[in-house]
Design an enzyme around this catalytic site. Structure first.
Site, PDB file in Angstrom:
ATOM      1  N   TYR A 179      -2.499  -1.205  10.453  1.00 50.44           N
ATOM      2  CA  TYR A 179      -2.272  -1.227   8.958  1.00 50.44           C
ATOM      3  C   TYR A 179      -1.180  -0.946   8.369  1.00 50.44           C
ATOM      4  O   TYR A 179      -0.388  -1.489   7.621  1.00 50.44           O
ATOM      5  CB  TYR A 179      -3.624  -0.233   8.286  1.00 50.44           C
ATOM      6  CG  TYR A 179      -3.598  -0.647   6.844  1.00 50.44           C
ATOM      7  CD1 TYR A 179      -4.506  -1.728   6.279  1.00 50.44           C
ATOM      8  CD2 TYR A 179      -3.010   0.096   5.858  1.00 50.44           C
ATOM      9  CE1 TYR A 179      -4.665  -1.834   4.928  1.00 50.44           C
ATOM     10  CE2 TYR A 179      -3.283  -0.081   4.417  1.00 50.44           C
ATOM     11  CZ  TYR A 179      -4.063  -1.030   4.101  1.00 50.44           C
ATOM     12  OH  TYR A 179      -4.296  -0.926   2.650  1.00 50.44           O
ATOM     13  N   SER A 181       0.799  -1.212   0.029  1.00 48.54           N
ATOM     14  CA  SER A 181      -0.072  -0.121   0.106  1.00 48.54           C
ATOM     15  C   SER A 181       0.984   1.177   0.036  1.00 48.54           C
ATOM     16  O   SER A 181       2.001   1.156   0.328  1.00 48.54           O
ATOM     17  CB  SER A 181      -0.922   0.050   1.364  1.00 48.54           C
ATOM     18  OG  SER A 181      -1.333   1.411   1.334  1.00 48.54           O
TER      19      SER A 181
END
Ligand code: NAD
Length: 257
Positions: A152, A139
């Protein structure tokens, strides 16, 4: 692009980016194993639909990526693989002092530890064949941070480190390992964050999309699952055989800021 004769496993691929990557690999001629933990009739039907669309073999194998033994069993049940795409992932948004411990553990397990297990199970077979491609869906949050996403961001930075380490362990054996770092892609995972972001920032849906999400993305456009799929196919190509241990951002310029 001809991936005929290659078997790909894509974790977390009954929706969103994983599904886009599975479609793209099938479109390039690979045999594809799709996965989720759900094991519903529609998951098996989805595999049959992708197979029919692209004229390749596609199967569905249920495995819960929060369970290390299940991650390894997925690779075994598939009969090994030439291409491994570690994509399964979840999100939870909360200030760190309120972040539920169970959510932290689950995000680290699914978004990071699952890749350790699938890679450990798949890499020896790739090395033996002298060809393999490992693509980790990280990401923009593997390279930069945002508030309220501690687990995350930690997991995605971890997967970037894992990518580099595996690339070194596989170097010279025809096996590459890279990470794709998408910016915002409008998938069910992102849809699910919008209500929390609306609450946290006290904004309506359109304002959160424009001012919180796409504010970080200079193109002011979501990336698409087809673009992530195309990037994965490129990383599986012969042109990419010296690309290893690195990240490719598909983020509309987010990490250039
Ligand atoms: P999504 O919710 O559409 O898909 C997540 C997939 O993971 C689904 O197929 C789901 O079934 C699967 N999954 C979840 N928990 C699982 C488990 N325990 N076992 C097996 N499968 C499981 O989300 P998405 O946006 O397509 O996300 C896919 C990946 O892309 C994630 O790793 C995410 O972090 C990453 N990513 C997404 C974006 C984005 O903007 N959407 C941006 C950057 C990175």
């Amino acid at each position: 692009m001809n991936l005929q004769g290659k078997r790909a496993i894509v974790t977390g691929s009954n929706s969103g980016i994983g599904l886009g990557v599975a479609e793209a690999l099938a479109g390039a001629g690979a045999e594809v194993v799709i996965n989720s933990f759900t094991d519903r009739d529609e998951d098996h039907a989805l595999a049959a639909e992708i197979a029919a669309r692209h004229g390749v073999e596609v199967s569905y194998i249920a495995a819960d990526m929060s369970d290390g033994a299940a991650c390894r069993a997925l690779v075994e049940r598939a009969g090994g693989c030439d291409i491994l795409v570690n994509n399964a992932g979840i999100q939870h948004v909360a200030p760190i002092e309120e972040f539920p411990v169970a959510q932290w553990d689950r995000i680290i397990a699914i978004n990071l530890t699952s890749s350790f297990h699938t890679i450990a199970a798949a890499l020896p077979g790739m090395r033996d064949k002298g060809w393999g491609r490992i693509v980790n869906v990280a990401s923009a949050h593997g390279l930069t941070a945002s508030p309220y996403k501690s687990a995350y961001v930690a997991a995605k930075h971890g997967i970037v480190g894992l990518t580099k380490t595996v690339a070194l362990e596989a170097a010279g054996k025809g096996v590459t390992c890279n990470a794709i770092c998408p910016g915002y892609v409008l998938t069910p995972l992102v849809e699910a964050q919008i209500p929390d972001q609306m609450k946290t920032h006290g904004m309506d849906r359109e304002t959160v999309i424009r001012e919180v999400m796409l504010d970080r993305q200079p193109s002011r456009e979501f990336a698409t699952v087809e673009e992530i799929g195309g990037t994965a196919v490129f990383l599986c190509s012969e042109a990419a055989r010296q690309i290893t241990g690195t990240t490719i951002s598909v983020d509309g310029g987010w990490t250039a800021l």
